[in-house]
Design a protein around this motif. Sequence first.
Motif, short mmCIF file in Angstrom:
data_model
loop_
_atom_site.label_atom_id
_atom_site.label_comp_id
_atom_site.label_asym_id
_atom_site.label_seq_id
_atom_site.Cartn_x
_atom_site.Cartn_y
_atom_site.Cartn_z
N ARG A 48 0.82 -1.21 0.00
CA ARG A 48 0.00 0.00 0.00
C ARG A 48 0.86 1.28 0.00
NH1 ARG A 48 -2.76 -3.72 3.01
NH2 ARG A 48 -2.09 -3.00 5.04
N LEU A 49 1.77 1.34 -0.97
CA LEU A 49 2.62 2.51 -1.16
C LEU A 49 2.33 3.11 -2.52
CD1 LEU A 49 5.94 0.89 0.13
CD2 LEU A 49 4.59 2.62 1.34
N ASP A 50 2.68 4.36 -2.69
CA ASP A 50 2.46 5.05 -3.96
C ASP A 50 3.69 4.86 -4.86
OD1 ASP A 50 1.89 6.79 -6.03
OD2 ASP A 50 2.10 8.60 -4.82
N PRO A 51 3.54 4.18 -6.01
CA PRO A 51 4.72 3.97 -6.87
C PRO A 51 5.34 5.28 -7.36
CG PRO A 51 2.71 3.18 -7.95
CD PRO A 51 2.33 3.58 -6.56
N ALA A 52 4.52 6.31 -7.61
CA ALA A 52 5.07 7.60 -8.05
C ALA A 52 5.98 8.19 -6.98
CB ALA A 52 3.93 8.56 -8.39
N MET A 53 5.60 8.02 -5.71
CA MET A 53 6.43 8.52 -4.61
C MET A 53 7.76 7.76 -4.58
SD MET A 53 7.26 7.42 -1.15
CE MET A 53 5.97 6.26 -0.82
N ILE A 54 7.72 6.46 -4.79
CA ILE A 54 8.95 5.67 -4.79
C ILE A 54 9.88 6.12 -5.92
CG2 ILE A 54 9.91 3.35 -5.12
CD1 ILE A 54 7.32 2.31 -3.70
N TYR A 55 9.32 6.30 -7.12
CA TYR A 55 10.15 6.77 -8.24
C TYR A 55 10.66 8.18 -8.00
CZ TYR A 55 8.97 2.69 -11.03
OH TYR A 55 8.86 1.41 -11.49
N ARG A 56 9.87 9.02 -7.34
CA ARG A 56 10.31 10.40 -7.08
C ARG A 56 11.57 10.40 -6.20
NH1 ARG A 56 5.83 12.26 -5.64
NH2 ARG A 56 5.90 11.96 -3.38
N TYR A 57 11.60 9.52 -5.19
CA TYR A 57 12.72 9.53 -4.27
C TYR A 57 13.87 8.61 -4.69
CZ TYR A 57 9.93 12.31 -1.11
OH TYR A 57 9.18 13.33 -0.56
N TRP A 58 13.59 7.53 -5.39
CA TRP A 58 14.66 6.60 -5.74
C TRP A 58 14.98 6.54 -7.24
CZ3 TRP A 58 11.75 5.63 -1.35
CH2 TRP A 58 12.49 5.45 -0.18
N GLY A 59 14.09 7.02 -8.07
CA GLY A 59 14.38 7.08 -9.50
C GLY A 59 14.09 5.81 -10.25
N ASN A 60 14.59 4.67 -9.76
CA ASN A 60 14.34 3.40 -10.44
C ASN A 60 14.54 2.25 -9.45
OD1 ASN A 60 17.18 2.63 -10.40
ND2 ASN A 60 17.48 4.05 -12.10
N ARG A 61 14.19 1.06 -9.87
CA ARG A 61 14.24 -0.11 -8.99
C ARG A 61 15.66 -0.43 -8.56
NH1 ARG A 61 15.85 -4.69 -11.65
NH2 ARG A 61 14.76 -6.20 -10.35
N GLN A 62 16.64 -0.19 -9.43
CA GLN A 62 18.03 -0.49 -9.07
C GLN A 62 18.49 0.34 -7.89
OE1 GLN A 62 20.02 0.12 -12.84
NE2 GLN A 62 20.33 -2.08 -13.03
N ARG A 63 18.23 1.65 -7.96
CA ARG A 63 18.64 2.52 -6.85
C ARG A 63 17.94 2.13 -5.56
NH1 ARG A 63 17.93 7.56 -10.32
NH2 ARG A 63 19.89 7.68 -11.44
N LEU A 64 16.69 1.73 -5.67
CA LEU A 64 15.93 1.32 -4.50
C LEU A 64 16.53 0.06 -3.87
CD1 LEU A 64 13.42 1.73 -2.72
CD2 LEU A 64 12.12 0.43 -4.42
N ILE A 65 16.85 -0.92 -4.68
CA ILE A 65 17.44 -2.17 -4.18
C ILE A 65 18.80 -1.91 -3.56
CG2 ILE A 65 18.39 -4.41 -4.87
CD1 ILE A 65 16.15 -4.48 -7.05
N VAL A 66 19.64 -1.16 -4.26
CA VAL A 66 20.99 -0.89 -3.76
C VAL A 66 20.94 -0.05 -2.48
CG1 VAL A 66 23.19 0.25 -4.29
CG2 VAL A 66 22.08 -1.19 -6.01
#
Length: 196
Positions: A48-66
Amino acid sequence: MEQSQPPDEQVVAVPADIRARVMPAVLDELAHWGVERFSVEALAERHRLDPAMIYRYWGNRQRLIVDAALADVEGLASATDTGSLRGDLLALARKVAERANSQVGRTFLRSLVMDGGGHHDEETRMMFWRARFSVVRGVVDRAQKRGELRDGVNTLAAVQIVLAPLNVRVLYSDAAVDDEYCQAVADMAWHAIARK
């Protein structure tokens, strides 16, 4: 289909409250799906998170994982500066074992292992290992400056002498990495790279 960050959008600093909500979700997703099948959209839906918020702060899945993988790197850097090569190697082994002995650390390490049945996200893994190596290599660099290394030591191999046995033990066993094992690994590494 996984979205990517719009080209004109900048990644901004992540507020602590958002990081506190997103990081446990990332680790949960990685534990269940590994790196290959990790999806920001699936993470957002299940937690229950906003994907746009995740992309805004991390940019992409790689940055989020790392980012999730490197949560403990700053602590690793400061904890391994004891003033001597032997002390630094033991502190490094203990700090890596402490992380690996936690459920989160063990799960994350296992999630980075390649899944032979799927597409390997090699670039994400390499981002993680390069970032981690840049911190861990401080042990070898400091020893070099202090004149404690024998001639011809390969920095990557020196770091791997410590990390490889610890990582392999965690990958193949649920048993905790104890202090006796950390001391044995650090001693082996010291004998391999120290100037005598």
